[in-house]
Scaffold this motif. Structure first.
Motif: not given
Length: 439
Positions: A139-146, A170-173
């Motif tokens: 869950a932490d990984a997905v939260r950081l992802f978005f 807009t999101n990270i590269d």
């Protein structure tokens, strides 16, 4: 967002109510008063209910026409405005854009259910490169992802019962993230002796979390196209793999791109894994056992140990050239290793000196084996030189990754041109044996 709005309305109206009570108390005691302008500003900021309630609960300013008429008027106008906004929202919910916004809001305001839906994307990872079980860190990984996910509806085109909505996301590269993640996955996969107790190395989502938390990525704007169809229930989004990929700004495509990393970098990662080996791991990796075929139980373990130790210390590489041509890559690599030519030069002098003594004539086969093996060990111990050998490598992309096969030329260079060394060793040994046999 809705929860924050509700909290704001409650706070601003409680503020208005208590300020009216405070101002009433100060009026009775002849203290410093709160300006009427401040009270009206609070009312205009949607605190009119609190101000009006405070007027009649505390019997304050009820005889001021500006308050007795103005505050109720403000409240009515605000109710009308809220009603209009609500009506507009209801109508808009029936539009394709609102259907899209409802879905994107779920991503923007992630909850456990939405996170689980993204985890269920089988193609969110390249299964040929990574696998792993879902745990608390997922869950932490997905939260950081978005974490930096934003969206803006750009255009809406409706044709009878179908519609297309384009959205700027807009999101990270994601290309840079996919490169970093594939790079780490590859490092773990070629880590010959990785620590099995380190759960991070076996779990894709752990790697994703560590990659996101240890790197900074620039924001990138991409476009997603939602295709919708209208039925009796309203507009329905027609989800497919293309849309899933666009929602994550192409991350799925990048992760499944067999050439996301250049061939030269993949080769470098494989060679770096060898540089990390300890002397004991080198011995196991090369499967060395009496590498010089001395057949001397007393000395060959010591010879092997010294030889492997020098390989471990000397090994290095330089990629001189790596050219990709479709699914084929040709490389020239310079391998640095132990200088076996120098070792054999030292050994040859020692062996010939021994063969020239009367002792070599007197020694039986066992004594002869002990002495020649001892001299070989001394020769290795006295060696302080390394050598570099250029080798040609050709490898291929198998549709998933660049498949690196180093081959026998690499092994030979790694071991200090071992085949040539063994041939020379046998020649020198035979020469000494002939000299020893001459009366």
């Amino acid at each position: 967002m809705r929860a924050l709005l509700i909290i704001y309305i409650i706070v601003i109206n409680l503020t208005g109510f208590f300020i009216m009570g405070i101002d009433k108390r100060r009026a009775r005691r002849g203290g410093w008063r709160i300006r009427e302008k401040t009270l009206f500003i609070i009312a205009l900021l949607f605190g009119s209910i609190g101000i009006l309630a405070g007027m009649y609960v505390f019997r304050h300013k009820t005889k001021h026409l500006s308050f007795s008429i103005g505050i109720p008027t403000i409240m009515v106008l605000q109710f009308l405005l809220i009603g209009l906004l609500f009506s507009w929202s209801i109508r808009r919910m029936k539009s394709p854009s609102q259907a899209v916004e409802n879905e994107l809001t779920l991503i923007h305001d992630l909850d456990d259910k939405t996170i689980q839906s993204f985890i269920s994307y089988d193609n969110l990872m390249n299964e040929d490169l990574a696998s792993g079980e879902i745990d608390d860190k997922t869950a932490d990984a997905v939260r950081l992802f978005f974490e930096n996910f934003e969206y803006h509806v750009h255009n809406e085109v409706i044709k009878e019962n179908t519609a297309t909505v384009s959205v700027n996301i807009t999101n990270i590269d994601m290309h840079a993230l996919a490169q970093d993640l594939c790079r780490e996955i590859l490092r773990q996969s070629v880590d010959i002796y990785h620590d099995e107790s380190d759960q991070q190395t076996d779990n894709y989502y752990h790697l994703l979390y560590e990659t996101l938390s240890s790197n900074t990525y620039e924001p990138v704007v991409t476009t997603a196209y939602f295709h919708l169809q209208k039925d009796d229930a309203g507009w329905i989004i027609l989800a497919d793999e293309t849309l899933e990929d666009e929602l994550v700004s192409g991350f799925i495509s990048y992760m499944n791109d067999p050439k996301i990393l250049p061939a030269s970098e993949v080769l470098s990662i494989h060679l770096d894994a060898l540089k990390e080996l300890s002397t004991e791991q080198w011995a196991d990796y090369l499967g060395v056992s009496d590498v010089f075929s001395t057949y001397n139980a007393q000395y060959y373990p010591l010879i092997d140990e010294e030889y492997i130790s020098q390989i471990a210390e000397a090994f290095d590489y330089e990629i001189l050239k790596c050219k990709e041509d479709g699914n084929t890559a040709d490389a020239v690599v310079r391998i640095k290793s132990i200088d076996m030519t120098n070792v054999l030069e030292i050994y040859k002098e020692k062996l010939l000196a021994y063969a020239a003594t009367t002792r070599s004539i007197r020694d039986d086969a066992a004594a002869f084996s002990d002495e020649t093996s001892r001299l070989l060990l001394e020769s290795l111990q006295e060696n302080d030189k390394t050598t570099s050998t250029d080798i040609d490598l050709t490898f291929y992309n198998n549709g998933t990754v660049w498949d690196i096969w180093l081959g026998s030329d690499f092994t030979n260079a790694l071991m200090g041109n071992m085949q040539e060394a063994i041939d020379t060793f046998n020649e020198v040994t035979q020469e000494s044996q002939i000299m020893n046999a001459v009366p």
